[in-house]
Design a protein around this motif. Sequence first.
Motif: not given
Length: 563
Positions: A24-26, A493-498, A511-514, A536-540
Amino acid sequence: MTDLKQGLRVAIVGLGPRGLGAVEALILRAREAGLHLQVDAFDTVDHPGAGPNFSPDQTDCCLLNTPARALDIAPDPALGKRVPVFDAPDTDANDADHFPTRAALGSYLADRLSQVRALNSDVLSLNIRKRTVSDVEQRADGLWLETDGAWIGPYADVLLTLGQPQTRPDDQLAAWIDHVAAGHGALRAAYPDRALLEAAQGWAGQTVAIRGLGLSTMDVLRVLTTGLGGEFTASGYRRSGREPARILPFSLNGQPPAPKPVSQAVDQLFDLSDRELASIIDALCSGMQQGPDGALMTFCAGLAPPVVRILDEVGSPATAADVDRWLATEQTDPGGQATLPPLQTLQHTIAMAEGRSPADVGFTVGQVMRKLENAIRKAFNPETVLPQTAKALVGFNEGLSRYSYGPPLRSARELLMLVEAGVVSFVEAEDPDIEMVDGGWLLRDGSEQRRATVMVDAVLPPPDLDRVTEPLFEALRRKGWITPVAEGLGAQTAADGGLIAARGQGVTNLCLLGRMALGSVIAVDSIHDCFGAATHRWADGVMQRHATGGGQAPQGLGNNPPE
């Protein structure tokens, strides 16, 4: 540089609620950029969007621990009116604080994904591949994924949202697995609950032990009672004759979790003013720049004044020194201040949740932490925090989960009825000695001992990267692409999940989230986090990387002020 007009191919590995939130964010970012998305989502679950934790196939025994009124997961209006808002179908109009079943939420999430897939094809082509990904490879043209012996790609970006991956059992559980393999007793996991219910059809009259005394245990108890035809009535629990004769839940401290407040009116007693919330988060941000001891001291110094104020207002006055002392002890001995026997703890926390008894320090701190959850995520998750400081702050938050992440009051009341009916016993609840014997296990606590023929494991494995055996994670470890924040925690991870590799360098476009990033992020076990700022940070990050050359985003990308 990627030509945005030609589109963008992205892979998402794991399509539960967090994967849905990422899609959805993407979509929103792609619309802004005039970009067509081709998203390949890899997941073997039968109900993508819901994932195993919220599978619509679950029984009605499994409840959310968040009331329907607090489920703030509405889709962004920009996605259109076709994407639905959650409306719990099993809501009782007479129940002021209704806790939906997990299956009901799962049905909604699966439907929400279906509606997202039906969006304008000029924006999104979503292909769900029912395959398991076992490796990732970086090639000149992008990232490739190995699945079922074949390589699929190239992808401009890959996001991992696997939830809880396969994990090596701890020493106790491993010994029990061997014990059962040798023909002694039965060992079952709490989930999937339908498999547990099917196995329990033959447990009538037996003694069942449950490892764990948290939220999952509440689900297990319903499976073993109402799931087998028992009934909770105004006068107590009525046996069906199909349930176990005795159920023995136990944990390290033997303390049942405190239930949520009975209603919004009671819940509001623990609300924070805007000024108090800002002051606590300022203290957290200041502490995040310090070492672990200083971080906890600074954060707790900000937390204490509102707790003192609330205790006074609910009729349980405490001095600042009392609260400071409680918080200081909690930092070094989480849960160690719970000295009442389990049954009295259960009765006491029920009374506080109902508003019949004034809240004590622990209950109040827990409710305040629950209300701070989103603000804490916003402050912590985008920042880079020293590993040991992150471990201390995460540990403090997790230690208070016995109050802040508690079950519905209904679950606590049912547990009390089961104890009163003699179905559940707390005699061996606190860290009993457990001996493997012929036919099962012998649980001892002092002079008391009971034999169980069945053991149910209701302990969720911790997000400890060193214990993960999932082939994909093992492949990433061999490459040095994934490293733990600190011992016992998840990935850096970085702030965007990297992902941040072993030598501190970002892994290009992976990237990794969760949950498996716990330590880099905090308070991840929440449905709200799946649709929150992290996706949303990941999508950005995806948009910025591929608008500026397709490489890893600058390290400072995610270090923006909290949303």
